[in-house]
Design a protein around this motif. Structure first.
Motif, PDB file in Angstrom:
ATOM      1  N   ILE A  19     -27.072 -33.570  20.592  1.00 15.63           N
ATOM      2  CA  ILE A  19     -27.467 -34.225  21.848  1.00 15.63           C
ATOM      3  C   ILE A  19     -26.296 -35.033  22.385  1.00 15.63           C
ATOM      4  O   ILE A  19     -25.588 -35.704  21.631  1.00 15.63           O
ATOM      5  CB  ILE A  19     -28.742 -35.084  21.655  1.00 15.63           C
ATOM      6  CG1 ILE A  19     -29.232 -35.633  22.997  1.00 15.63           C
ATOM      7  CG2 ILE A  19     -28.525 -36.231  20.692  1.00 15.63           C
ATOM      8  CD1 ILE A  19     -30.686 -36.069  22.957  1.00 15.63           C
ATOM      9  N   GLU A  20     -26.098 -34.923  23.693  1.00 16.72           N
ATOM     10  CA  GLU A  20     -25.026 -35.682  24.321  1.00 16.72           C
ATOM     11  C   GLU A  20     -25.515 -36.195  25.678  1.00 16.72           C
ATOM     12  O   GLU A  20     -26.094 -35.446  26.462  1.00 16.72           O
ATOM     13  CB  GLU A  20     -23.775 -34.828  24.524  1.00 16.72           C
ATOM     14  CG  GLU A  20     -22.638 -35.641  25.122  1.00 16.72           C
ATOM     15  CD  GLU A  20     -21.338 -34.856  25.233  1.00 16.72           C
ATOM     16  OE1 GLU A  20     -21.348 -33.640  24.994  1.00 16.72           O
ATOM     17  OE2 GLU A  20     -20.317 -35.477  25.569  1.00 16.72           O
ATOM     18  N   HIS A  74     -26.008 -37.172  32.910  1.00 23.16           N
ATOM     19  CA  HIS A  74     -26.261 -35.882  32.269  1.00 23.16           C
ATOM     20  C   HIS A  74     -26.822 -36.062  30.883  1.00 23.16           C
ATOM     21  O   HIS A  74     -26.408 -36.956  30.162  1.00 23.16           O
ATOM     22  CB  HIS A  74     -24.956 -35.094  32.147  1.00 23.16           C
ATOM     23  CG  HIS A  74     -24.441 -34.611  33.453  1.00 23.16           C
ATOM     24  ND1 HIS A  74     -24.917 -33.480  34.059  1.00 23.16           N
ATOM     25  CD2 HIS A  74     -23.524 -35.143  34.279  1.00 23.16           C
ATOM     26  CE1 HIS A  74     -24.296 -33.329  35.215  1.00 23.16           C
ATOM     27  NE2 HIS A  74     -23.443 -34.323  35.377  1.00 23.16           N
ATOM     28  N   GLU A  76     -27.494 -33.437  27.604  1.00 23.91           N
ATOM     29  CA  GLU A  76     -27.445 -32.074  27.067  1.00 23.91           C
ATOM     30  C   GLU A  76     -28.059 -32.060  25.685  1.00 23.91           C
ATOM     31  O   GLU A  76     -27.748 -32.910  24.852  1.00 23.91           O
ATOM     32  CB  GLU A  76     -25.993 -31.591  26.961  1.00 23.91           C
ATOM     33  CG  GLU A  76     -25.382 -31.193  28.283  1.00 23.91           C
ATOM     34  CD  GLU A  76     -23.912 -30.822  28.135  1.00 23.91           C
ATOM     35  OE1 GLU A  76     -23.499 -30.442  27.025  1.00 23.91           O
ATOM     36  OE2 GLU A  76     -23.191 -30.945  29.134  1.00 23.91           O
ATOM     37  N   VAL A  77     -28.942 -31.103  25.472  1.00 24.08           N
ATOM     38  CA  VAL A  77     -29.496 -30.913  24.147  1.00 24.08           C
ATOM     39  C   VAL A  77     -29.050 -29.546  23.656  1.00 24.08           C
ATOM     40  O   VAL A  77     -29.323 -28.540  24.314  1.00 24.08           O
ATOM     41  CB  VAL A  77     -31.035 -31.028  24.158  1.00 24.08           C
ATOM     42  CG1 VAL A  77     -31.607 -30.595  22.820  1.00 24.08           C
ATOM     43  CG2 VAL A  77     -31.442 -32.458  24.467  1.00 24.08           C
ATOM     44  N   LYS A  78     -28.367 -29.514  22.540  1.00 27.30           N
ATOM     45  CA  LYS A  78     -27.814 -28.277  21.955  1.00 27.30           C
ATOM     46  C   LYS A  78     -27.047 -27.485  23.005  1.00 27.30           C
ATOM     47  O   LYS A  78     -27.250 -26.270  23.165  1.00 27.30           O
ATOM     48  CB  LYS A  78     -28.935 -27.425  21.348  1.00 27.30           C
ATOM     49  CG  LYS A  78     -29.552 -28.089  20.130  1.00 27.30           C
ATOM     50  CD  LYS A  78     -30.951 -27.576  19.864  1.00 27.30           C
ATOM     51  CE  LYS A  78     -31.756 -28.588  19.091  1.00 27.30           C
ATOM     52  NZ  LYS A  78     -33.201 -28.382  19.160  1.00 27.30           N
ATOM     53  N   GLY A  79     -26.234 -28.195  23.765  1.00 32.32           N
ATOM     54  CA  GLY A  79     -25.370 -27.540  24.733  1.00 32.32           C
ATOM     55  C   GLY A  79     -26.041 -27.147  26.033  1.00 32.32           C
ATOM     56  O   GLY A  79     -25.409 -26.595  26.931  1.00 32.32           O
ATOM     57  N   GLN A  80     -27.329 -27.445  26.155  1.00 27.46           N
ATOM     58  CA  GLN A  80     -28.055 -27.015  27.353  1.00 27.46           C
ATOM     59  C   GLN A  80     -28.385 -28.246  28.191  1.00 27.46           C
ATOM     60  O   GLN A  80     -28.906 -29.235  27.664  1.00 27.46           O
ATOM     61  CB  GLN A  80     -29.344 -26.327  26.889  1.00 27.46           C
ATOM     62  CG  GLN A  80     -30.093 -25.627  27.982  1.00 27.46           C
ATOM     63  CD  GLN A  80     -31.445 -25.121  27.471  1.00 27.46           C
ATOM     64  OE1 GLN A  80     -31.672 -25.033  26.260  1.00 27.46           O
ATOM     65  NE2 GLN A  80     -32.333 -24.814  28.383  1.00 27.46           N
ATOM     66  N   ASP A  81     -28.090 -28.187  29.487  1.00 26.18           N
ATOM     67  CA  ASP A  81     -28.425 -29.286  30.393  1.00 26.18           C
ATOM     68  C   ASP A  81     -29.937 -29.463  30.452  1.00 26.18           C
ATOM     69  O   ASP A  81     -30.646 -28.488  30.693  1.00 26.18           O
ATOM     70  CB  ASP A  81     -27.924 -28.964  31.806  1.00 26.18           C
ATOM     71  CG  ASP A  81     -26.911 -29.998  32.264  1.00 26.18           C
ATOM     72  OD1 ASP A  81     -26.954 -31.132  31.734  1.00 26.18           O
ATOM     73  OD2 ASP A  81     -26.076 -29.669  33.126  1.00 26.18           O
ATOM     74  N   VAL A  82     -30.436 -30.658  30.222  1.00 20.77           N
ATOM     75  CA  VAL A  82     -31.895 -30.830  30.267  1.00 20.77           C
ATOM     76  C   VAL A  82     -32.279 -32.047  31.113  1.00 20.77           C
ATOM     77  O   VAL A  82     -31.471 -32.961  31.315  1.00 20.77           O
ATOM     78  CB  VAL A  82     -32.512 -31.030  28.852  1.00 20.77           C
ATOM     79  CG1 VAL A  82     -32.351 -29.794  28.013  1.00 20.77           C
ATOM     80  CG2 VAL A  82     -31.900 -32.242  28.177  1.00 20.77           C
ATOM     81  N   ASP A  83     -33.507 -32.006  31.616  1.00 19.22           N
ATOM     82  CA  ASP A  83     -34.073 -33.148  32.337  1.00 19.22           C
ATOM     83  C   ASP A  83     -35.580 -33.101  32.089  1.00 19.22           C
ATOM     84  O   ASP A  83     -36.330 -32.521  32.847  1.00 19.22           O
ATOM     85  CB  ASP A  83     -33.756 -33.026  33.831  1.00 19.22           C
ATOM     86  CG  ASP A  83     -34.250 -34.239  34.591  1.00 19.22           C
ATOM     87  OD1 ASP A  83     -34.678 -35.223  33.937  1.00 19.22           O
ATOM     88  OD2 ASP A  83     -34.226 -34.196  35.838  1.00 19.22           O
ATOM     89  N   HIS A  93     -37.993 -28.789  22.875  1.00 20.59           N
ATOM     90  CA  HIS A  93     -36.563 -28.672  22.587  1.00 20.59           C
ATOM     91  C   HIS A  93     -36.194 -29.364  21.280  1.00 20.59           C
ATOM     92  O   HIS A  93     -35.023 -29.588  21.001  1.00 20.59           O
ATOM     93  CB  HIS A  93     -35.735 -29.265  23.724  1.00 20.59           C
ATOM     94  CG  HIS A  93     -35.743 -28.424  24.961  1.00 20.59           C
ATOM     95  ND1 HIS A  93     -36.823 -28.364  25.813  1.00 20.59           N
ATOM     96  CD2 HIS A  93     -34.814 -27.575  25.477  1.00 20.59           C
ATOM     97  CE1 HIS A  93     -36.554 -27.541  26.808  1.00 20.59           C
ATOM     98  NE2 HIS A  93     -35.339 -27.040  26.623  1.00 20.59           N
TER      99      HIS A  93
END
Lengths: 506, 326
Positions: A19-20, A74, A76-83, A93
């Motif tokens: 997560i980032e 932003h 990102e969870v596991k490299g995927q942009d999330v909201d 997720h």
């Protein structure tokens, strides 16, 4: 002070980022609660998110969980942009949060709570109770949580309820687990069981975001840290590279004076004398004195009878045998009103349950104990009451826009100050404190320690329970060790070490 | 310096907006009452005639007095289902002492009646506070026991020929204002001062808000709880006296269902059934709204079957409107 974890493998290749978050902001009614939230957590690590009350941690975590929507930034969870829009979406997720407010169904069993809403079924209709119990038992055994699956939630201790909530989150295949103050309600023994579980999860490649005001825990369990202050990202790095002092300074924003205990002049006059106090099943034959000018700390594990002893001294429960003397006079047992009149007050363990009338105003809470003295034939003397309220708000530095707002709108630290203000409003000579700093931030903690020292320096006494060994050591003059309902010994705090008192209590 | 100025300005605007909001909250139920009154005054020319207004006041007064008492109990987090039966018991006891056949002095008859109400409250309150029975159960039991005592005492027969002086309490006027309305006004003022300016009032809110915290703060929670049922019992007794004085005879089946109107008035007035939150002003308006609805629907010639249904629906709607505003 550096706590080394010797068991950790040498750093290999950098693990995958689970997560980032970058530049996350959120404002409420134009007032920014979060200006720049950042976090980067890798697989197989425990990441401590630190900050005082109002630092923006909760807002940040609620945004990640989809409880709140961010204004910008932003994630990102596991490299995927999330909201995420809902916690359920976050769970899909693999992101789950174990929050401070537990929500079990009290009349249902552990197994039923674990599988609430996703019960194993037979033929799609009937709940498969056997399978559910089996699965639950297996899950709890795997985590080494000592909780009977057939017990109803209302029969469990707070610690066990917490373990069930954690097990429930883990059983949903979450691999990013946010733990918000998971140990506030549980003792050190249970905390270690929890830490063992965390280490196992870590080994399996999960990421744990760990929020706690207890710095000792952070140094024990976390690999990395991120500090927020005033809604702003401050610093992040490896726990192994910093010490406690550095962390506290960054959380609070300025250096804290070290409070090395200066030996105080003791008058020797006993304020409190407890003689052979017993309550069957809880504590047995306990005699303990508190002298004027003295803080006596009680240390013991959960279930050692420490809280029950305090409650019996104050009169919330009636002891079976023994007596309590205040300033040499016997106090009517089992009657808080008589205790307060005699000159002792108690800051209870749980301020929401026993400390405050949450929907009442700050002013009403502060004067709840004193209002009978501030009245004439039952009619409240308004001027006298508001004078006390003003004085107490000033003395305890309670931050509020008005004394008439509901106390539930205050932060934890300020709520605790209201409880203390209420306790002081009757001019006690003995203050009984059960976990006086639970769930409040480092700055407010230090203020409370400072206040306790001032209080005893005026010839009063304090009897205090804490489950945090460093706190007992820092604040007490003498430490009474409780073990399985018995007084196991009394040691002077000046020479004692954390290891020593923990060994005595175990 | 600007850093320090900012919070105080924020604090002021916050204070202002909360006081405005609390004013709207306090008067919100008043607006509902106003809207209902305007509707009926437009639909019926008789509605605003003094004769009718005084009629509405007379009818609302008894429920208002009951609602004031029940407000105390509900504020502590309890409920009092027994008021209707206590009314009847007090009515027949006092009535039997104030007939043409056995004319005891008025103050004695009224005093004994109120003492009976007080005793009923004391029993319910002690069951809740000391034996820790749920208030629903304790007062449900009292509902049945008080009704039973009423029937035993009267052998199920009405007590006729009440003293004219006694009847004046229910049917008389002072300066054109119905006596029950004046009594309600007095009760309301005393109760309001009690809740607002006495330690007992403060403790009622504290016990309802958090009983454990109140106890740990040195409040004698059990006596506060007991006393709140005593207040409700005494006021139920007063309501029973007025009801008996208004009818021509003391009826053993008087007051059936009155507890529900009283509870409805309190709830419409915004008092939380879980305790600790609520105002007497709200309960007063709640009673006026119920009285106005009954009267207005009578004026419009709505059959009593429909009235029953409409009243329930309007009560629910009023509470929904009231809550959504908050």
């Amino acid at each position: 002070m550096q706590i080394q974890s010797s068991t950790k493998p040498p750093e290999e290749v950098e693990k995958r980022i689970l997560i980032e978050a970058r530049g996350v902001t959120k404002a409420f009614n134009g007032v920014p609660a979060l200006r720049d939230g950042r976090l980067l957590v890798r697989a197989g690590s425990v990441h401590a998110l630190c900050g005082g009350n109002g630092a923006g941690k909760s807002t940040f975590l609620n945004i990640i969980m989809g409880v709140l929507r961010r204004d910008a930034g932003h994630v990102e969870v596991k490299g995927q942009d999330v909201d995420f829009h809902t916690p359920a979406e976050a769970l899909e997720h693999g992101v789950v949060m174990i929050s401070q407010e537990l929500s079990p169904v009290p009349a249902m069993t552990v197994a039923e709570n674990l599988y609430l809403g996703r019960e194993p079924r037979r033929g799609g209709i009937f709940i498969d109770h056997d399978k559910m119990s089996r699965d639950a038992a297996q899950l709890l055994a795997h985590l080494e949580f000592d909780v009977p699956v057939g017990a109803r939630m209302e029969e469990l201790s707070l610690a066990q309820i917490q373990l069930v909530e954690i097990a429930k989150a883990l059983s949903r295949d979450a691999d990013i687990i946010i733990m918000d103050e998971p140990t506030t309600a549980i003792g050190e023994h249970e905390a270690h069981i929890l830490f063992k579980a965390i280490r196992r999860l870590q080994a399996n490649g999960s990421a744990i975001i760990y929020v706690s005001h207890k710095l000792t825990e952070i140094f024990e369990i976390a690999d990395d840290y991120t500090i927020f202050r005033d809604g702003q990202f401050i610093e992040s790095g490896k726990i192994a590279d910093i010490d406690r002092r550095h962390l506290v300074t960054l959380i609070v924003g300025h250096e804290l004076e070290t409070q090395n205990e200066t030996q105080r002049e003791k008058t020797g006059r006993p304020v409190l004398q407890v003689r052979g106090l017993s309550r069957k099943g809880w504590f047995d034959d306990i005699s303990l004195d508190v002298a004027a000018g003295e803080i006596v700390g009680i240390y013991g594990l959960l279930g050692s009878g420490r809280t029950e002893f305090l409650e019996a001294v104050f009169g919330l429960h009636k002891p079976d045998r023994g007596e309590v003397l205040l300033e040499g006079k016997k106090v009517l047992p089992g009657n808080p009103k008589a205790s307060i009149r005699a000159g002792m007050t108690m800051v209870p363990e749980d301020r929401k349950q026993t400390g405050l009338v949450l929907n009442s105003s700050i002013a009403h809470n502060i004067t709840l104990s004193a209002v009978s003295r501030l009245s004439f034939r039952g009619f409240i003397k308004r001027r006298a009451v508001s004078a006390v309220v003003r004085k107490m708000i000033g003395m305890q530095h309670i931050k509020c826009s008005s004394p008439d707002i509901a106390v539930e709108s205050l932060s934890g630290g300020n709520q605790q100050k209201v409880v203390i203000a209420r306790c002081l409003s009757t001019h006690p000579t003995l203050l009984i404190c059960d976990e006086p700093t639970r769930g409040i931030d480092e700055g407010a903690k230090q203020e409370i320690y400072k206040f306790l020292r001032e209080f005893v320096s005026q010839g009063n006494g304090v009897l205090l329970v804490s489950s945090e060994a460093p706190e007992v050591l820092q604040v007490s003059d003498r430490i009474a060790i409780f073990k399985a309902g018995k007084l196991h010994g009394v040691v002077g705090a000046s020479g004692a070490t954390q290891q020593q008192i923990m060994d005595l209590a175990a | 310096m600007t850093d320090q100025a900012l919070p105080s300005v924020q604090a002021k605007t916050l204070k202002l907006s909360t006081s405005v909001r609390s004013a709207i909250q306090a008067f919100g139920i008043g607006f509902v009452f106003l809207a209902i009154s305007i509707f009926f005054s437009l639909s019926s020319e008789f509605f605003l005639s003094w004769n009718n207004v005084s009629n509405v006041l007379r009818q609302s007064s008894i429920n208002g007095i009951l609602a004031v008492g029940v407000t105390f109990v509900i504020l502590t987090g309890g409920i009092d289902l027994s008021v209707g039966s206590v009314m009847a018991l007090v009515g027949v006891v006092a009535g039997s002492m104030l007939t043409l056949a056995s004319p005891y002095p008025m103050p004695l008859g009224i005093g004994v009646g109120l003492a009976v109400g007080c005793f009923c409250g004391l029993v319910s309150g002690a069951l809740v506070a000391y034996l820790r029975l749920p208030s629903f159960v304790a007062t449900l039991g009292m509902l049945s026991m008080a009704r039973g005592l009423t029937l035993i005492y009267t052998d199920g027969r009405p007590i006729p020929n009440l003293l004219p002086d006694f009847k004046w309490l229910g049917a008389g006027n002072v300066a054109g204002i119905p006596v029950p309305a004046l009594i309600l006004l007095a009760v309301f003022v005393i109760a309001w001062v009690t809740l607002k300016h006495t330690t007992f009032g403060r403790y009622v809110y504290a016990v309802g808000g958090n009983e454990r915290a109140a106890k740990a703060s040195g409040v004698s929670t059990r006596s506060v709880i007991t006393m709140s049922y005593v207040v409700s019992g005494v006021l139920a007794g007063l309501g029973g006296l007025l009801l008996t004085a208004r009818t021509t005879a003391a009826l053993p089946q008087a007051g059936v269902g009155y507890e529900l109107d009283a509870i409805a008035a309190v709830v419409i007035g915004g008092t939380s059934l879980s305790g600790g939150r609520g105002t007497l002003v709200g309960s007063l308006f709640g009673a006026l709204i119920i009285g106005t609805l009954n009267n207005g629907m009578d004026l419009l010639g709505i059959s009593s079957n429909y009235q029953q249904f409409l009243k329930g629906a309007i009560i629910i709607a009023a509470v929904i409107v009231d809550r959504s505003r908050k």
